[in-house]
Design an enzyme around this catalytic site. Sequence first.
Site, PDB file in Angstrom:
ATOM      1  N   ARG A 192       1.070  -1.020  -0.019  1.00 28.54           N
ATOM      2  CA  ARG A 192       0.067   0.239  -0.053  1.00 28.54           C
ATOM      3  C   ARG A 192       1.263   1.137   0.180  1.00 28.54           C
ATOM      4  O   ARG A 192       0.566   2.314  -0.781  1.00 28.54           O
ATOM      5  CB  ARG A 192      -1.072   0.250   1.366  1.00 28.54           C
ATOM      6  N   HIS A 237      -0.569  -3.827   5.618  1.00 26.39           N
ATOM      7  CA  HIS A 237      -0.394  -2.828   6.060  1.00 26.39           C
ATOM      8  C   HIS A 237       0.571  -3.023   7.593  1.00 26.39           C
ATOM      9  O   HIS A 237      -0.316  -4.215   7.670  1.00 26.39           O
ATOM     10  CB  HIS A 237      -1.598  -2.232   6.228  1.00 26.39           C
ATOM     11  N   ASP A 296       0.303  -2.363  10.509  1.00 25.87           N
ATOM     12  CA  ASP A 296      -0.572  -2.569  11.557  1.00 25.87           C
ATOM     13  C   ASP A 296      -1.277  -3.687  11.926  1.00 25.87           C
ATOM     14  O   ASP A 296      -2.061  -4.555  12.437  1.00 25.87           O
ATOM     15  CB  ASP A 296      -2.135  -1.659  12.076  1.00 25.87           C
ATOM     16  N   CYS A 331      -7.703  -0.751  12.809  1.00 27.70           N
ATOM     17  CA  CYS A 331      -8.082  -0.461  11.804  1.00 27.70           C
ATOM     18  C   CYS A 331      -9.526   0.348  12.032  1.00 27.70           C
ATOM     19  O   CYS A 331      -9.383   1.596  11.712  1.00 27.70           O
ATOM     20  CB  CYS A 331      -8.475  -1.710  10.616  1.00 27.70           C
TER      21      CYS A 331
END
Length: 274
Positions: A129, A158, A160, A252
């Site tokens: 991303r 991602h 996270d 998220c």
Amino acid sequence: MCPPDHFGIEYEINPWMNVRQGADPARASAQWLALEATLLDLGVEVDRLAPAPGLPDLVFTANAGLVHRRTFIVSRFRFGVRQGETPHFEAWARGRGFEVVSPPEGMNFEGAGDALFCGETLFAGYRFRSDVRSHQWVGERLGVEVLPMELVDPRYYHLDTCFCPIAPDAALYYPGAFDEYGRSVIRARIPTLIEVRAEEAQSFSCNAVVVGRTVMLNRGAPRLAEDLERLGYATRPLDLSEFIKSGGSAKCLTLRIDGEEAAAWKAGGAGGSP
């Protein structure tokens, strides 16, 4: 946080998403409200962003941008289906008194989804991303050290989803999401580490929210909960299965705007909730 009024799986931009499977709106709403209630129970002040039709992933506010003191670096999303979220996040940040900064054209940067402070250092994930050039630019703009790490498993697209700082000197992470260099960076720079097992990483247990000494994470990670409790943390397991269908969980669904517990600048008192 953004209520999931318009949340759904309307496209596929990561391996978790399946438009044929879809999401249950009633269950998603109940799960989101349970997360909000848990945060409120812990004394957190929740600022709600208004949902918008046609933007099903607006609910994932961690991707809005990166907060550092009173600066908000707004995201530049890689996929066009998410780029319509940016004006909503920009307007929110300006309305809360942040200086809003946008990365240069041609860079991809997806906010706190791919950039997390642990102590003084900003750990950054790139490939799926965000790109490494954006992380270098963010580090220069904020005047902080950035350690870019390549993500190698598309399920953990991602940072996270596979890495969660819990204190300025501690974090949990899933080693299989990183190449050997990334693993060596994490091991060399963070004194206290919890390695999350593969089967528990798949339940998005790294996508956790830390408030003080309490960690909110998706259900399905009992061994991680035990590891955290041995370090003196309480855990609040939640059912966030509808959001996992879209590739997200507790972290998220939130954007911490006064500084994460692991961020050294928060500890220094330079943050402050708007």
